[in-house]
Design an enzyme around this catalytic site. Structure first.
Site, PDB file in Angstrom:
ATOM      1  CG  ASP A   1      -2.327   0.766   0.884  1.00  0.00           C
ATOM      2  OD1 ASP A   1      -2.144   1.808  -0.204  1.00  0.00           O
ATOM      3  OD2 ASP A   1      -3.006   0.730   1.464  1.00  0.00           O
TER       4      ASP A   1
HETATM    5  C1  NOJ Z   1      -3.918   3.997   0.181  1.00  0.00           C
HETATM    6  C2  NOJ Z   1      -5.087   3.091   0.306  1.00  0.00           C
HETATM    7  O1  NOJ Z   1      -5.085   2.310   1.389  1.00  0.00           O
HETATM    8  C3  NOJ Z   1      -5.239   2.155  -1.030  1.00  0.00           C
HETATM    9  O2  NOJ Z   1      -6.350   1.553  -0.786  1.00  0.00           O
HETATM   10  C4  NOJ Z   1      -5.022   2.876  -2.271  1.00  0.00           C
HETATM   11  O3  NOJ Z   1      -5.326   2.004  -3.384  1.00  0.00           O
HETATM   12  C5  NOJ Z   1      -3.659   3.409  -2.303  1.00  0.00           C
HETATM   13  N1  NOJ Z   1      -3.596   4.464  -1.240  1.00  0.00           N
HETATM   14  C6  NOJ Z   1      -3.387   4.509  -3.725  1.00  0.00           C
HETATM   15  O4  NOJ Z   1      -4.255   5.399  -3.718  1.00  0.00           O
END
Ligand code: NOJ
Length: 754
Positions: free
Chosen positions: A290
């Protein structure tokens, strides 16, 4: 006890063998991958494992030391494998050209984006879609999202989120399928199929990403990014099954998560990523971290510094680093010093290249960059029709005393109150980064298409502070200046539609709340209006279950409309005027008060579950144990009756599959749809089973007076469970079987499984 894992794995092995050979005949990219890998330098390999953010939307904290200059240099060197948050065919083509033409090997980039519930045409938030229990419509919604996303140059959706969540305080409950692993698994698989279609190489299909692996949906006290505490049984039986279903449905990527699992951060968790995902489940796509989660291994106190973090994350099977610059900065040294083997790097790169080949990017890196498609497909009328269909199906009727709804078409003097009633932005919900602001049909617009007899008062200037994706959003908490006008209008009206709830940006990532009430002055406004005219239809808009106990006690009709996307107002008006009979059922329990949270239907029993005259049983002294509205609950403008619950054992020895039959009859005056739900309770088990578990559902459509026999099959898959070693078992013994229209009502019988 029958351990069916061994038998299962043999059959699975055979199926896999056959499938691998079929795939091998059609799409064997392994030789091409080998050839490419053999040409790549270590830096270029690590480049494939590096993902940078584009220069437009930012969906996480901006990392230090980033910057456009470095990104361009790295792109030209082939040190970037994928980008996120780049949108539009022009921008995508520009960056793709840079990489394809300037980097030594010209390996095309993947372009990922949070396509959570639509791109331009916005569907209901995923929690709302889950309330439809309509897998065909949900798959279609993801299909539409993929068509639009691929038309703007994207080839990878960071969706579906398949995190099971039980705590409404957590803002990201809006992004998933609710509290139940069975429903969540079905929805996850449907959404993967919607994104990926039958042919990943088609120009209108994109790779899916099941996230967040794993247990991100269990943050303590509902606060985003905080610790989770989870036992093995819950992990295996509740958290992991939707991921497994998404992988089995073919999801080509998986995103790990920010949280720890039993003390090990998910991004550095080899047991989750290597043993379970890539080992037991044989996942051959790739895992992405993530945003910044590799770097956060340091903040967690798991890695000493970014270099150590890169080593731990790569070794644990986290193939792509999103925005930590851990791999691009430190993996080379880790390989050269032997802390990370070349085999680990090769395995990661192989997986990434495989997905690129499958998408057809090596045949045509610009296949998603057709401006003609971009122009023709965004907001396409077919997409609007699908979004409207999905929106109608997502609405849940929570209360309808004295049949206040549907409104008559010639209804006179309708008052509409609430700032959200006229709002065209909030209904798009959180996580709609591709959309254009203020493009939803408002409730007011929708109603005005039906009748001129509508008058509107905001009720309160519900000043919405900072209604953007990156900032905290609040509804005004003090200004009651508009109450008098609303009260006057309500007094003069026959019926009052009050549109209240949360702003779309009050749920979503990092939007945790400690209260589950109607935020700001809305509760006071509701009570003030109620005093002069109690004929109120409360239209709720919210991204999470709310504790609206006062409203339930006083307001005759309540409609849960979540955030329904582009077609919001049209869908709500159709339901209010009875042109669509609501059929949604709650995918998450609504609590009576925030103190009951986490509250969910599939809880365990207690040694002290039954009320006693003294205090020693499981209860609150100031609140009931019951939810306000249970999982699976939702009313209709008609009524359904369940009868003749029947079990047919496949053979006299009482072995499964068991066929369960039940008759469902529409006993009311209008046609309607019902979701018949089947729950089981394994009465005695080596690892205690919940009091109820959903194991089947069917949505059926019935004319007035019509009845249908609904049939469910209970096989090992439904009757079994995972023990604490992750083995799947079916234990003989008695099972209660319950069938009805919610998790709390219906018919019950007992079967014995031998
Ligand atoms: C953080 C989020 O937790 C995730 O779900 C997302 O895909 C990423 N940022 C990218 O934006």
């Amino acid at each position: 006890m029958r351990n069916i894992r061994f038998k299962g794995s043999l059959i699975l092995g055979l199926i896999l063998f056959v499938m691998t050979n079929i795939v091998a005949q059609n799409k064997n990219y392994e030789a091409q991958i080998d050839a490419l890998l053999s040409k790549m330098t270590l830096e270029e390999k690590i480049g494939q494992m590096n993902q940078y953010n584009g220069f437009w939307d930012v969906t996480g904290p901006v990392p230090a030391g980033g910057g456009a200059k470095i990104k361009y240099e790295h792109l030209e060197k082939g040190w970037v494998g994928s980008m996120l948050n780049v949108k539009g065919t022009e921008q995508v083509r520009k960056i793709q050209e840079l990489v394809v033409n300037k980097s030594r090997l010209g390996i095309p980039l993947l372009f990922g984006f949070d396509v959570i519930h639509g791109y331009k045409t916005i569907s209901p938030i995923p929690l709302a879609e889950a309330a439809s229990w309509d897998l065909t419509a949900i798959e279609k919604s993801a299909r539409v999202a993929a068509i639009e996303a691929s038309a703007v140059g994207l080839n990878w959706a960071f969706a579906p989120m398949v995190d099971i969540s039980r705590d409404a305080r957590w803002g990201r409950v809006m992004e998933g399928g609710g509290e139940d692993p069975y429903l969540g698994a079905k929805i996850g698989a449907a959404r993967v199929k919607g994104f990926q279609g039958d042919d990943l190489a088609a120009p209108n299909t994109i790779a899916a990403c099941a996230k967040h692996f794993a247990a991100y949906g269990f943050p303590e006290a509902g606060k985003d990014y905080t610790a989770i505490e989870i036992g093995m049984s819950t992990l295996y039986n509740v958290v992991l099954p939707p991921f497994k279903a998404a992988v089995d449905a073919g999801a080509r990527t998986v995103m790990n998560s920010f949280n720890l699992v039993n003390g090990i951060p998910a991004t550095g968790n080899s047991w989750l990523q290597r043993d379970i995902l890539k080992g037991r489940w044989k996942f051959d796509g790739f895992v992405i971290s993530d945003w910044g989660s590799a770097g956060e291994l340091v903040d967690h106190g798991y890695a000493a510094d970014l270099s150590h973090a890169a080593e731990l994350a790569a070794n644990a099977g986290s193939d792509v680093d999103m925005e930590s610059s851990a791999y691009i900065g430190h993996l080379k040294a880790a390989v050269e010093s032997g802390r990370v083997s070349m085999a680990v790097v090769d395995d990661a790169v192989r997986r990434i290249l495989r997905v690129k080949f499958e998408l057809g990017l090596f045949d045509d890196p610009y296949k998603y960059c057709d401006p003609k498609r971009e122009k023709e497909l965004l907001y396409h009328p077919d997409h609007q029709a699908a979004a409207l269909d999905m929106a109608k199906k997502s609405i849940v009727l929570l209360k309808n005393e004295k049949q206040l709804l549907p409104l008559k078409k010639d209804q006179q003097k309708i008052a509409v109150i609430g700032a959200l009633a006229a709002d065209k932005n909030s209904p798009l919900g959180s996580w709609r980064l591709g959309s254009d602001d203020n493009t939803a049909v408002s409730v007011l617009d929708g109603l005005q298409k039906y009748t001129k007899n509508v008058k509107y008062a905001k009720g309160a200037e519900l000043v919405i502070g900072q209604a953007t994706f990156t900032m905290e959003t609040k509804i005004n908490e003090t200004d009651t200046g508009g109450f008098a006008e609303a009260v006057k209008l309500a007094k003069e009206s026959e019926v009052v539609i009050m549109v209240l709830g949360e702003h779309g940006f009050q749920s979503g990532e990092s939007r945790s709340r400690t209260k589950l009430d109607l935020p700001g002055v809305q509760q006071a406004l509701l009570e003030a209006v109620y005093k002069v005219n109690p004929r109120i239809v409360l239209v709720l808009m919210n991204g999470r279950p709310l504790a609206i106990t006062w409203a339930d006690e006083h307001i005759p009709a309540i409609l849960e409309t979540w955030q329904l996307g582009t077609q919001s107002g049209n869908a709500i008006a159709q339901v209010l005027f009875g042109d669509y009979n609501p059929s949604g059922k709650l995918p998450m329990t609504f609590p009576r008060s925030v103190g009951q949270v986490p509250i969910y239907y599939n809880h365990f029993s207690s040694g002290r579950a039954d009320p006693t005259p003294h205090v020693f049983w499981t209860h609150y002294s100031d609140e009931s144990n019951k939810p306000l509205y249970p999982f699976g609950y939702g009313l209709s403008y008609t009524q359904f009756e369940y009868s003749s619950l029947d079990m047919i054992m496949t053979d006299a020895a009482g072995r499964q599959p068991v066929t369960v039959q039940v008759t469902v009859k529409n006993t009311g005056k209008v046609a309607g749809e019902e979701v018949a739900q089947l729950y089981i309770h394994d009465k005695v088990a080596g690892v205690v089973r919940p009091v109820k578990e959903l194991k089947g559902f069917q949505k059926l459509s019935l004319q007035p007076g019509e009845s249908k026999i609904v049939e469910f099959k209970l096989t090992d898959a439904e009757l079994g469970f995972y023990n604490n070693n992750g083995d799947f078992l079916v234990e003989p013994g008695e099972f209660e079987i319950m069938v009805g229209g919610s998790s709390q009502t219906g018919l019950k019988t007992v079967i014995t499984v031998k």
